[in-house]
Design an enzyme around this catalytic site. Structure first.
Site, PDB file in Angstrom:
ATOM      1  CE1 TYR A 179      36.590  -9.221  74.109  1.00 36.91           C
ATOM      2  CE2 TYR A 179      34.412  -8.226  74.285  1.00 36.91           C
ATOM      3  CZ  TYR A 179      35.269  -9.142  73.704  1.00 36.91           C
ATOM      4  OH  TYR A 179      34.808  -9.971  72.700  1.00 36.91           O
ATOM      5  CB  ILE A 207      35.398 -14.461  78.912  1.00 35.00           C
ATOM      6  CG1 ILE A 207      35.712 -14.005  80.346  1.00 35.00           C
ATOM      7  CG2 ILE A 207      33.999 -13.995  78.506  1.00 35.00           C
ATOM      8  CD1 ILE A 207      35.640 -12.503  80.568  1.00 35.00           C
ATOM      9  CE  LYS A 244      36.066 -12.304  75.741  1.00 36.59           C
ATOM     10  NZ  LYS A 244      34.635 -12.195  75.336  1.00 36.59           N
ATOM     11  CB  THR A 304      30.979  -9.661  71.301  1.00 40.14           C
ATOM     12  OG1 THR A 304      31.824  -8.606  71.734  1.00 40.14           O
ATOM     13  CG2 THR A 304      30.835  -9.594  69.794  1.00 40.14           C
ATOM     14  NE  ARG A 336      33.212 -10.013  67.616  1.00 37.40           N
ATOM     15  CZ  ARG A 336      32.180 -10.306  66.826  1.00 37.40           C
ATOM     16  NH1 ARG A 336      31.498  -9.318  66.263  1.00 37.40           N
ATOM     17  NH2 ARG A 336      31.835 -11.547  66.598  1.00 37.40           N
ATOM     18  CE1 TYR A 368      31.772   3.956  62.216  1.00 39.86           C
ATOM     19  CE2 TYR A 368      31.482   5.903  63.587  1.00 39.86           C
ATOM     20  CZ  TYR A 368      31.429   5.296  62.343  1.00 39.86           C
ATOM     21  OH  TYR A 368      31.044   6.012  61.256  1.00 39.86           O
TER      22      TYR A 368
END
Length: 291
Positions: free
Chosen positions: A132, A202, A160, A43, A137, A106
């Protein structure tokens, strides 16, 4: 397999194009300063604005420049399973140690869809995968029971976790095998994350303060939480400043303050950080002794 401070690298741009020279220099600096791995095209690397050709070039350059000195976890996420597989296939060919794959965004799949996404990737590519999870997000959340099920699949080796929920560390640790690697995705929570059983982070902040972040992670790994708290106190304002405006605007500005000539260009819809954000970054950099 992974531990310590692993920067989620920014992707530098100049005049609208990937600034390859600056990126190579960033990779070298990160390794020299003690980072234990690298993540291109996450990202923070503005992967959502990269064409597939650019995405692959950034991964290729990172692996080439790292030259085996540290492992490269290539950002391979997509809301399209087929495109994520394309990234994984390329990263495998280039020599990545693993692929970082975000929960599909999305589309908003349910837990069955999330599981099917990752299961399909493991059956069609043999590159190790790092899950992840960043619900803020993606809107989707890889729930602990789904993580536990995915961890049983071959090649899913780590997560992560950027959920912001510290109890997830214990959930995952108790539900998964001992060799399943737990990595924080939120810098300011890394102290508590590591104390709960995490192996590293991370990191966004490590772009700017790689040596301090590496020292912090080393103190945690050694069980020296007095030193870790001291370093965390120094880094904490910087962790917060990195998100004082839309990321990665603040981190690119911060890099321009500590690495002479580093480009601050962003791709739309990202725009430069506000005056207030820049002031917050400057104060945090000064407080950490970086400027």
């Amino acid at each position: 397999m992974f531990s310590g401070s692993i920067p989620a690298l920014v992707t530098p741009f100049r005049d609208g194009s990937f600034a390859e020279g600056e990126f190579r220099a960033l990779v070298d600096w990160q390794i020299e300063q003690g980072s234990s791995g690298l993540v291109p095209c996450g990202t923070t690397g503005e992967s959502s604005t990269l064409s597939n050709a650019e995405h692959h070039r950034v991964i290729e350059v990172c692996i080439e420049q790292a030259a085996g000195r540290v492992p490269v976890i290539a950002g391979c996420g997509s809301n399209d399973t087929t495109n994520a597989l394309l990234h994984l296939n390329f990263s495998k060919k280039c020599g990545a140690a693993a692929g970082l794959v975000v929960a599909p965004y999305y589309n908003r799949p349910n837990q069955e869809g999330i599981y099917a996404h990752f299961e399909t990737l493991t059956t069609k590519n043999d590159l190790p995968l790092v899950l992840y999870n960043v619900p803020a997000r993606t809107v989707t959340d890889i729930l602990p029971e789904t993580v536990a099920a995915l961890a049983k699949l071959p090649r899913i080796i780590a997560i992560k976790d950027a959920s912001g929920e510290i109890d997830r560390v214990t959930d995952h640790r108790l539900a998964c095998d001992d060799d399943f690697c737990l990595l924080s995705g939120v810098d300011e929570l890394s102290l508590a994350f590591n104390a709960s059983g995490g192996a590293g982070c991370i990191s966004v902040t490590a772009n700017v303060a790689p040596k301090l972040c590496a020292e912090f992670q080393a103190a945690c790994a050694a069980g020296d939480y007095e030193k870790a708290r001291e370093l965390n106190d120094k880094l904490y304002p910087l962790h917060k400043a990195m998100f004082s405006d839309a990321s990665p605007g603040p981190v690119k500005y911060a890099l321009s303050r500590v690495v002479e000539g580093f480009p601050t260009d962003l791709r739309l819809p990202m725009t430069p950080p506000s005056d207030a954000a820049r002031k917050a970054v400057d104060a945090a950099l000064e407080g950490a002794g970086l400027i």
